[in-house]
Scaffold this motif. Structure first.
Motif, mmCIF file in Angstrom:
data_model
loop_
_atom_site.group_PDB
_atom_site.id
_atom_site.type_symbol
_atom_site.label_atom_id
_atom_site.label_comp_id
_atom_site.label_asym_id
_atom_site.label_seq_id
_atom_site.Cartn_x
_atom_site.Cartn_y
_atom_site.Cartn_z
ATOM 1 N N ILE A 140 16.178 -6.113 3.744
ATOM 2 C CA ILE A 140 15.410 -5.159 2.945
ATOM 3 C C ILE A 140 14.574 -4.264 3.867
ATOM 4 C CG2 ILE A 140 13.525 -4.953 1.276
ATOM 5 C CD1 ILE A 140 14.762 -7.343 -0.176
ATOM 6 N N ARG A 141 14.930 -2.990 3.883
ATOM 7 C CA ARG A 141 14.220 -2.022 4.725
ATOM 8 C C ARG A 141 13.314 -1.112 3.899
ATOM 9 N NH1 ARG A 141 19.391 -2.108 6.115
ATOM 10 N NH2 ARG A 141 19.969 -3.047 8.109
ATOM 11 N N THR A 142 13.701 -0.916 2.636
ATOM 12 C CA THR A 142 12.930 -0.036 1.755
ATOM 13 C C THR A 142 12.782 -0.697 0.396
ATOM 14 O OG1 THR A 142 14.977 1.058 1.089
ATOM 15 C CG2 THR A 142 13.704 2.137 2.812
ATOM 16 N N VAL A 143 11.594 -0.591 -0.179
ATOM 17 C CA VAL A 143 11.343 -1.139 -1.511
ATOM 18 C C VAL A 143 10.811 -0.026 -2.400
ATOM 19 C CG1 VAL A 143 9.890 -2.695 -2.880
ATOM 20 C CG2 VAL A 143 10.965 -3.535 -0.786
ATOM 21 N N CYS A 144 11.419 0.122 -3.558
ATOM 22 C CA CYS A 144 10.950 1.079 -4.553
ATOM 23 C C CYS A 144 9.957 0.366 -5.466
ATOM 24 C CB CYS A 144 12.132 1.577 -5.372
ATOM 25 S SG CYS A 144 11.644 2.704 -6.688
ATOM 26 N N VAL A 145 8.774 0.945 -5.614
ATOM 27 C CA VAL A 145 7.768 0.363 -6.509
ATOM 28 C C VAL A 145 7.555 1.303 -7.690
ATOM 29 C CG1 VAL A 145 5.371 -0.406 -6.756
ATOM 30 C CG2 VAL A 145 6.631 -0.912 -4.647
ATOM 31 N N TYR A 146 7.776 0.773 -8.882
ATOM 32 C CA TYR A 146 7.474 1.497 -10.124
ATOM 33 C C TYR A 146 6.111 1.014 -10.593
ATOM 34 C CZ TYR A 146 12.604 2.052 -10.300
ATOM 35 O OH TYR A 146 13.919 2.335 -10.029
ATOM 36 N N CYS A 147 5.258 1.938 -11.000
ATOM 37 C CA CYS A 147 3.942 1.520 -11.504
ATOM 38 C C CYS A 147 3.256 2.673 -12.212
ATOM 39 C CB CYS A 147 3.069 0.988 -10.371
ATOM 40 S SG CYS A 147 2.797 2.147 -9.021
ATOM 41 N N GLY A 148 2.147 2.359 -12.851
ATOM 42 C CA GLY A 148 1.447 3.338 -13.660
ATOM 43 C C GLY A 148 0.788 4.446 -12.852
ATOM 44 N N SER A 149 0.707 5.632 -13.459
ATOM 45 C CA SER A 149 -0.038 6.734 -12.843
ATOM 46 C C SER A 149 -1.505 6.664 -13.272
ATOM 47 C CB SER A 149 0.581 8.083 -13.204
ATOM 48 O OG SER A 149 0.601 8.236 -14.604
ATOM 49 N N GLY A 150 -1.858 5.595 -14.001
ATOM 50 C CA GLY A 150 -3.259 5.280 -14.294
ATOM 51 C C GLY A 150 -3.562 3.938 -13.655
ATOM 52 N N PRO A 151 -4.859 3.568 -13.584
ATOM 53 C CA PRO A 151 -5.221 2.308 -12.940
ATOM 54 C C PRO A 151 -5.159 1.087 -13.871
ATOM 55 C CG PRO A 151 -7.197 3.551 -13.478
ATOM 56 C CD PRO A 151 -6.031 4.386 -13.933
ATOM 57 N N GLY A 152 -5.080 1.315 -15.183
ATOM 58 C CA GLY A 152 -5.152 0.203 -16.127
ATOM 59 C C GLY A 152 -6.580 -0.299 -16.239
ATOM 60 N N THR A 153 -6.796 -1.233 -17.155
ATOM 61 C CA THR A 153 -8.167 -1.696 -17.422
ATOM 62 C C THR A 153 -8.556 -2.894 -16.572
ATOM 63 O OG1 THR A 153 -7.270 -3.103 -19.166
ATOM 64 C CG2 THR A 153 -8.138 -0.956 -19.838
ATOM 65 N N ASN A 154 -7.564 -3.586 -16.006
ATOM 66 C CA ASN A 154 -7.821 -4.819 -15.288
ATOM 67 C C ASN A 154 -7.901 -4.540 -13.784
ATOM 68 O OD1 ASN A 154 -7.599 -7.343 -14.021
ATOM 69 N ND2 ASN A 154 -6.221 -8.165 -15.582
ATOM 70 N N PRO A 155 -9.036 -4.825 -13.150
ATOM 71 C CA PRO A 155 -9.175 -4.532 -11.712
ATOM 72 C C PRO A 155 -8.130 -5.246 -10.851
ATOM 73 C CG PRO A 155 -11.112 -5.727 -12.552
ATOM 74 C CD PRO A 155 -10.270 -5.367 -13.732
ATOM 75 N N ARG A 156 -7.550 -6.332 -11.376
ATOM 76 C CA ARG A 156 -6.514 -7.047 -10.624
ATOM 77 C C ARG A 156 -5.267 -6.195 -10.411
ATOM 78 N NH1 ARG A 156 -6.387 -13.247 -12.434
ATOM 79 N NH2 ARG A 156 -8.425 -13.834 -11.630
ATOM 80 N N PHE A 157 -5.031 -5.223 -11.291
ATOM 81 C CA PHE A 157 -3.853 -4.378 -11.147
ATOM 82 C C PHE A 157 -3.957 -3.526 -9.880
ATOM 83 C CE2 PHE A 157 -3.460 -4.325 -16.094
ATOM 84 C CZ PHE A 157 -3.003 -5.636 -16.074
ATOM 85 N N VAL A 158 -5.108 -2.875 -9.697
ATOM 86 C CA VAL A 158 -5.313 -2.049 -8.500
ATOM 87 C C VAL A 158 -5.325 -2.942 -7.256
ATOM 88 C CG1 VAL A 158 -6.929 -0.536 -7.268
ATOM 89 C CG2 VAL A 158 -6.456 -0.138 -9.682
ATOM 90 N N GLU A 159 -5.975 -4.103 -7.352
ATOM 91 C CA GLU A 159 -5.997 -5.055 -6.227
ATOM 92 C C GLU A 159 -4.577 -5.424 -5.812
ATOM 93 O OE1 GLU A 159 -8.298 -8.537 -7.356
ATOM 94 O OE2 GLU A 159 -10.040 -7.250 -7.764
ATOM 95 N N ALA A 160 -3.726 -5.680 -6.802
ATOM 96 C CA ALA A 160 -2.339 -6.060 -6.517
ATOM 97 C C ALA A 160 -1.588 -4.912 -5.852
ATOM 98 C CB ALA A 160 -1.626 -6.482 -7.802
ATOM 99 N N ALA A 161 -1.807 -3.691 -6.335
ATOM 100 C CA ALA A 161 -1.143 -2.515 -5.752
ATOM 101 C C ALA A 161 -1.542 -2.357 -4.287
ATOM 102 C CB ALA A 161 -1.492 -1.257 -6.552
ATOM 103 N N ILE A 162 -2.836 -2.532 -4.005
ATOM 104 C CA ILE A 162 -3.335 -2.403 -2.630
ATOM 105 C C ILE A 162 -2.746 -3.511 -1.749
ATOM 106 C CG2 ILE A 162 -5.425 -2.558 -1.197
ATOM 107 C CD1 ILE A 162 -6.905 -1.173 -3.596
ATOM 108 N N ALA A 163 -2.731 -4.743 -2.285
ATOM 109 C CA ALA A 163 -2.198 -5.878 -1.523
ATOM 110 C C ALA A 163 -0.702 -5.712 -1.245
ATOM 111 C CB ALA A 163 -2.458 -7.179 -2.277
#
Length: 204
Positions: free
Chosen positions: A7-30
């Protein structure tokens, strides 16, 4: 592990908003940090806001590389992230999705809305029809995807998803499990399946 299935490249699909749960942004950053540290290029929808912006910015901040693919009409609405090493502006959504598919070895769906769902389900559809064998993983952060998984179970129970159809939906509750699960699935994929991509792209 065979070279073709690395695996050299990974496509990530995700929201163009942050959502209400801070864990979502934390997960994206991680996830962005994990990709950068593994030397895996991120392919994503090109925006600079929401989870999209968080994952891409994190890859860049940790010294990784990013390909953003955005349709012309969204460049202002989703504020294209200009820091990326490669930004591709497409005439429409179909071309965006085709390029995202062609340039990626695996797919991860973080939390998101209808667009994220649509992209994810399209990859699962193509996989079910035998058009590709690239791993598709649901990042089930704080149980975000449980309602969709319940719907899939219902579709199986009602036999709209046939028992013979091996739709291999990977999932991970924790970000640190994402890349190991994608790698394991890629290693299991039959040799030669990556040759389907160009033929599939022509038929789209």
């Amino acid at each position: 592990m065979p070279g073709m299935n690395k695996i050299r490249t990974v496509c990530v699909y995700c929201g163009s908003g942050p959502g209400t749960n801070p864990r979502f942004v934390e997960a994206a950053i991680a996830l962005g940090k994990a990709l950068a540290e593994s030397g895996i290029r991120l392919v994503y929808g090109g925006g600079s806001i929401g989870l999209m912006g968080a994952v891409a910015t994190s890859v860049l901040d940790h010294g990784g590389t990013v390909t953003g693919i955005i349709p012309d009409f969204l460049t202002s609405r989703e504020s294209a992230l200009t820091r990326v090493q490669e930004l591709i502006v497409t005439p429409d959504m179909h071309e965006r999705k085709r390029l995202m598919f062609e340039r990626s070895d695996a797919f991860v769906a973080l939390p998101g809305g209808i667009g994220t769902l649509e992209e994810l389900v399209e990859q699962l559809t193509w996989q079910q029809l035998g058009r590709h064998a690239k791993p598709v993983l649901l990042a089930n952060i704080d149980g975000f995807w449980e309602p969709l998984l319940a719907l899939f179970t219902h579709m199986r129970a009602t036999e709209f998803i046939r028992p013979s159809l091996a739709v291999d939906i990977l999932k991970a509750e924790r970000v640190e499990d994402i890349l190991p699960r994608l790698r394991a699935a890629a290693a299991r994929a039959p040799e030669g399946t990556e040759k389907l991509a160009p033929e599939m792209a022509r038929r789209l």
